[in-house]
Scaffold this motif. Sequence first.
Motif, PDB file in Angstrom:
ATOM      1  N   GLY A 126       0.803  -1.214   0.000  1.00 35.75           N
ATOM      2  CA  GLY A 126       0.000   0.000   0.000  1.00 35.75           C
ATOM      3  C   GLY A 126       0.839   1.268   0.000  1.00 35.75           C
ATOM      4  O   GLY A 126       1.992   1.266   0.437  1.00 35.75           O
ATOM      5  N   TRP A 127       0.225   2.340  -0.502  1.00 31.35           N
ATOM      6  CA  TRP A 127       0.881   3.644  -0.592  1.00 31.35           C
ATOM      7  C   TRP A 127      -0.144   4.734  -0.274  1.00 31.35           C
ATOM      8  O   TRP A 127      -1.310   4.633  -0.631  1.00 31.35           O
ATOM      9  N   LEU A 128       0.313   5.789   0.379  1.00 27.60           N
ATOM     10  CA  LEU A 128      -0.519   6.961   0.646  1.00 27.60           C
ATOM     11  C   LEU A 128       0.245   8.214   0.255  1.00 27.60           C
ATOM     12  O   LEU A 128       1.471   8.272   0.387  1.00 27.60           O
ATOM     13  N   GLY A 129      -0.510   9.234  -0.203  1.00 29.57           N
ATOM     14  CA  GLY A 129       0.102  10.495  -0.561  1.00 29.57           C
ATOM     15  C   GLY A 129      -0.736  11.666  -0.090  1.00 29.57           C
ATOM     16  O   GLY A 129      -1.960  11.554   0.084  1.00 29.57           O
ATOM     17  N   VAL A 136       4.693  11.310  -0.096  1.00 26.89           N
ATOM     18  CA  VAL A 136       4.186  10.037  -0.598  1.00 26.89           C
ATOM     19  C   VAL A 136       4.941   8.945   0.153  1.00 26.89           C
ATOM     20  O   VAL A 136       6.165   8.961   0.211  1.00 26.89           O
ATOM     21  N   LYS A 137       4.207   8.019   0.752  1.00 32.22           N
ATOM     22  CA  LYS A 137       4.818   6.985   1.591  1.00 32.22           C
ATOM     23  C   LYS A 137       4.471   5.586   1.089  1.00 32.22           C
ATOM     24  O   LYS A 137       3.320   5.305   0.741  1.00 32.22           O
ATOM     25  N   THR A 138       5.475   4.721   1.092  1.00 29.29           N
ATOM     26  CA  THR A 138       5.245   3.289   0.936  1.00 29.29           C
ATOM     27  C   THR A 138       4.973   2.726   2.328  1.00 29.29           C
ATOM     28  O   THR A 138       5.751   2.965   3.260  1.00 29.29           O
ATOM     29  N   LEU A 139       3.866   2.018   2.491  1.00 30.45           N
ATOM     30  CA  LEU A 139       3.419   1.588   3.814  1.00 30.45           C
ATOM     31  C   LEU A 139       3.874   0.172   4.140  1.00 30.45           C
ATOM     32  O   LEU A 139       3.809  -0.713   3.287  1.00 30.45           O
ATOM     33  N   GLY A 140       4.284  -0.035   5.366  1.00 34.37           N
ATOM     34  CA  GLY A 140       4.581  -1.385   5.846  1.00 34.37           C
ATOM     35  C   GLY A 140       3.342  -1.941   6.533  1.00 34.37           C
ATOM     36  O   GLY A 140       3.164  -1.781   7.743  1.00 34.37           O
ATOM     37  N   LEU A 141       2.453  -2.560   5.763  1.00 33.08           N
ATOM     38  CA  LEU A 141       1.154  -2.981   6.287  1.00 33.08           C
ATOM     39  C   LEU A 141       1.286  -4.185   7.211  1.00 33.08           C
ATOM     40  O   LEU A 141       2.053  -5.106   6.940  1.00 33.08           O
TER      41      LEU A 141
END
Length: 195
Positions: A118-121, A130-135
């Motif tokens: 997942g990614w959020l911006g 913009v972040k790459t998420l460690g789910l």
Amino acid sequence: MTYTGRTLGIGLMNGEPFVFYLLCSRSFPKRKAIFKGRAVYIENMTETDNPYVSYPVVRLLDDYAVVTNGLQTDFIAQALEWENPKKALTHVLDAFDYERDNYSTPRIAGIIGTDGRGWLGFAGRDEFWVKTLGLKDGKTFVTATYDLGLVELDFPGFEGADELAEKAMELPFENKVLAIGVVEEKKGWRLAVSP
């Protein structure tokens, strides 16, 4: 209770990727979600010349679900045809920037993959990331247009998109209008709205 405006969460539940969109609004509370094929649109029900209150909110692709609070939804979905998710978010959010309304409303956007990544911006007037998420299972990363930043929360268990949307509506935020839940299941993406 906190007013967060538009709120976006991405996580994993029992190994299944999910994303929710919680629409909170003080100025335009009369809105509804309209489902059209593999997309969902927010439609404003009151007369206004504000161009930002009706927009595509969800776009489902084979490998990804894109969820945002504005027109950037479709452009991010298109960019995923030739770019990886982080670059798609970065390029589109940078191009659109924040909304030019009375509140300089930030643009938020999320991408969840069928593989559980997942990614959020976030594109605000004074902040961009913009972040790459460690789910992690049972948790969700949440961001919003106002007063939240990026936080990781424990998320209550749910079964399917309907329950996800209901759980999103139970979050302790003010002026809730509706919530959309998107869950990846064995047969593909599932969508639901509450109420």
